[in-house]
Design an enzyme around this catalytic site. Structure first.
Site, PDB file in Angstrom:
ATOM      1  CG  ASP A   1      38.883  40.754  27.444  1.00  0.00           C
ATOM      2  OD1 ASP A   1      38.635  40.882  28.667  1.00  0.00           O
ATOM      3  OD2 ASP A   1      38.124  41.175  26.553  1.00  0.00           O
ATOM      4  CG  ASP A   2      44.862  42.476  28.420  1.00  0.00           C
ATOM      5  OD1 ASP A   2      45.043  41.595  29.280  1.00  0.00           O
ATOM      6  OD2 ASP A   2      45.589  42.635  27.435  1.00  0.00           O
TER       7      ASP A   2
END
Ligand code: PRX
Length: 655
Positions: A568-569
């Site tokens: 994910d980020d």
């Protein structure tokens, strides 16, 4: 055929999952290992525990693990209630040991363990161990920043100190369910403060004492504490950090937003700064040493429901706002104690040192609660691992005869660069088990850790878990099965990991994809503070029916799990989670920065580094000074200093 604990010269390079050969499923394959038919071909990958270590281990063979694991997933109620019964419960839990809805499509996500049971984790860490005869056992060895500055505390003494603080907190109006923010370095007062809150049913929110005033204020505003506990300053290496000044700014900032904290209890950390030099706000600030000693050394326990909150701990997500991960009491207690016992094969004679700071989940579960619940002796280190020189860790290991040493790959890699001679001049013969956490450990660092630090004697527990999971999820059990350098190996009892593809379909056997978990475990977090919806969307909506970890993972033909990092980020710098959005919002707050996009880049020591693409405001020329001021704006908004897993950097590496 069993080999001794030495790595083979022919160890295959398993740096990336792409190189792994194909094969059968997980437990089935483990069965094959038990039967020995896989050994001939797989030998080169496997590092076996010695007979001596295996024979004495809590889980001494793959068969024993399989028996326990099967029971833990087929009869979780029976498995976990047997373990929970070893703790003290004022009242036993209700008929249903656990209750879960793990599927957003079926309604609200809900996880409960031992609901209705009344207990207290501080009582179980201290009073229970004292009652069983451990009162005079050393609970904490404290090692100060300066070599020679140290002290220690028995379980009896620790209980007395905890009770004094608990009585004070009650006196200033802290009740069950109230939040207390703790912003302390690694002094003994940090676990003392956590335990004091737990004793009276208050919810602690420890903020890593390296976070900036802004980050601290953000957390204060979110949880609205009655009291903030801090100290005036701390020495780390050759630096002094003035923590009280950071707290002052954070309290000012939160007061401007309408959140007023009445009491700021401040410990005088004399070796770093004298009382007289500390800025003071009369009426709000209180010296710890002036008040605490006057309170009684006994304090009644607040019995709480297993599902009452124990603590909040903020962690980075993929948006700018940190998430307040909430853990409750009973399940967390049972889970941290059990994972500690098995993953480190803990024995009462062990001396245990985890280099993490209590400001992170590792310090909650495996400096404070897990070890103390087991009645262990824990080393708490205030300083930096390169001060006064890079041999400091091994000096400490020899000084206290540390037998279990738990750290992060980033520290291993930084020490590795300094050369073996800084290690070999120390004995380290007390070491028995090593541990790794926070990020994937690359096979070359694993081998150095194993061969040089552990003299090819000590198994490495590469523990995969998260702030959210409360405790270990995938981890070796030393003595139970052979290890593969760089693999976290197999799931802990009760944990059912699955790897899914981008559509959320479970993939069997050898594969790679997204790591999810398919049912609850006692240590799971129960919500995000004040935002259950975000809890559901972040963790349970991407792949309905599962908890999504945010990590990529592969499983090899022997069923071993290999964590490959965040998908994910979130960037993982030296084992610390940093949201790309957090960094981007800091950058765009710079008056000369118009836009920013942040990504992680591979870093030789830190695992990942931060790389930022920025668009500068029209007409402003790019210069090295501008670059530096952009870096500073990020640093100031998040970290005051960089400690955490006690990483240091002497040379510029890579980008
Ligand atoms: O990406 C994984 C990595 O650290 C993340 C969790 O970070 P945090 O909540 O701060 O907790 C750190 C201490 C538990 C995970 O999503 N991670 C943690 N341990 C490992 C790991 N990656 C690979 N191997 C590990 N042993």
């Amino acid at each position: 055929p069993r080999k001794n604990l030495t790595t083979s010269n022919h160890l295959r390079h398993v740096e990336s999952m792409a190189h792994l050969p194909s094969g059968a499923g997980r437990i089935t394959r483990l069965n094959a290992l038990i039967l020995g038919d896989a050994l001939a071909s797989e030998e080169d990958d496997l590092v076996f525990p010695s007979e001596v270590l295996s024979t004495q281990a809590h889980v001494s063979s793959p068969q024993k693990y399989l028996e326990m694991y099967q029971r833990s997933v087929h009869d979780p109620s029976g498995f976990w209630s047997d373990i929970a019964s070893e703790f003290y419960w004022r009242e036993k839990w209700g008929q249903q040991v656990y209750h879960e809805n793990f599927d957003v499509r079926k309604g609200k996500i809900k996880i409960e363990w031992f609901k209705g049971g009344m207990t207290n984790i501080c009582y179980n860490c201290l009073d229970r161990n004292i009652e069983s005869g451990k009162g005079d056992k050393t609970a904490i060895y404290w090692e100060g920043n300066e070599p020679g500055l140290d002290s220690s505390m028995t379980y009896n003494q620790l209980l007395a100190r905890v009770c004094q603080l608990a009585n004070y907190l009650k006196d200033v109006g802290v009740h069950k369910g109230d939040a207390v923010v703790i912003y302390l370095p690694m002094l003994m007062e940090l676990p003392i403060a956590m335990l004091a809150c737990a004793r009276i049913g208050a919810i602690h929110s420890v903020v890593f004492a390296g976070f900036s005033a802004e980050s601290l204020a953000q957390r204060i505003i979110d949880c609205r504490p009655k009291v903030v506990i801090t100290c005036n300053a701390v020495r780390r290496g050759s630096k002094i950090i003035y923590l009280k000044e950071i707290v002052d700014s954070a309290l000012l900032e939160s007061a401007q937003k309408g959140i007023v904290t009445d009491v700021c209890l401040t410990y005088e950390n004399e070796s770093a700064m004298k009382k007289e030099m500390t800025k003071w706000t009369k009426g709000r600030d209180i010296w710890w040493q002036d008040v605490i000693l006057k309170y009684p050394v006994t304090c009644d326990v607040e019995w709480v429901d297993a599902e009452d909150p124990l603590f909040l701990l903020y962690t980075s997500g993929s948006t700018g706002k940190p998430k307040g991960v909430l853990h409750t009491t009973g399940g967390y207690m049972v889970y941290t104690a059990t994972t500690f016992k098995y993953a480190f094969d803990y024995k009462p004679t062990d001396i245990y040192w985890c280099t993490a700071d209590c400001g992170w989940i590792t310090g909650h579960s495996y400096v404070t609660y897990g070890p103390l619940l087991n009645g262990a002796t824990v080393v708490v280190f205030e300083g930096a691992p390169n001060y006064p020189d890079v041999g400091r860790c091994w000096d400490i290991v020899d000084k206290y005869k540390v037998s279990i040493f738990y750290t992060a790959p980033t520290l291993v890699r930084s020490l590795m660069r300094e050369g073996d001679e800084h290690v070999s001049r120390y004995s380290r013969k007390s070491l028995r088990v090593l541990g790794s956490v926070g990020e994937p450990i690359n096979p070359s660092a694993w081998r150095w850790f194993f061969n040089v630090i552990g003299d090819a004697r000590c198994p490495i527990s590469d523990t995969w878990w998260q702030t959210e999971t409360g405790g270990f999820m995938i981890t070796p059990l030393p003595g139970a099965w052979p290890q593969k350098p760089g693999s976290a190996t197999f799931p802990f009892f009760g944990v059912q990991p699955v790897i899914v593809d981008e559509k959320g379909v479970e993939i069997e056997g050898e594969c790679s994809g997204y790591l999810c978990v398919k049912s609850s475990w006692p240590g799971a977090f129960r919500t995000l503070h004040g935002d259950h919806e975000r809890y559901e969307t972040t963790y349970f909506s991407a792949f309905p029916g599962y908890y999504f970890s945010g990590d990529g993972c592969s499983r090899d033909k022997d069923g071993y799990y290999w964590l490959t990092g965040r998908v994910d980020d979130v960037i993982n710098v030296s084992g610390h989670r940093i949201g790309t959005a957090e960094v981007e919002s800091a950058l765009v707050s710079h008056p000369q920065c118009a836009e920013a996009a942040v990504v992680g880049v591979e870093h030789e020591v830190k695992g990942q580094g931060i790389y930022a693409f920025v668009t500068i405001v029209e007409g402003v020329p790019y210069s090295d000074d501008l670059r530096k001021s952009l870096v500073m704006v990020v640093r100031n908004q998040r970290l005051t200093r960089y400690i955490g897993h006690q990483v240091f950097q002497r040379r510029e590496v890579g980008k």
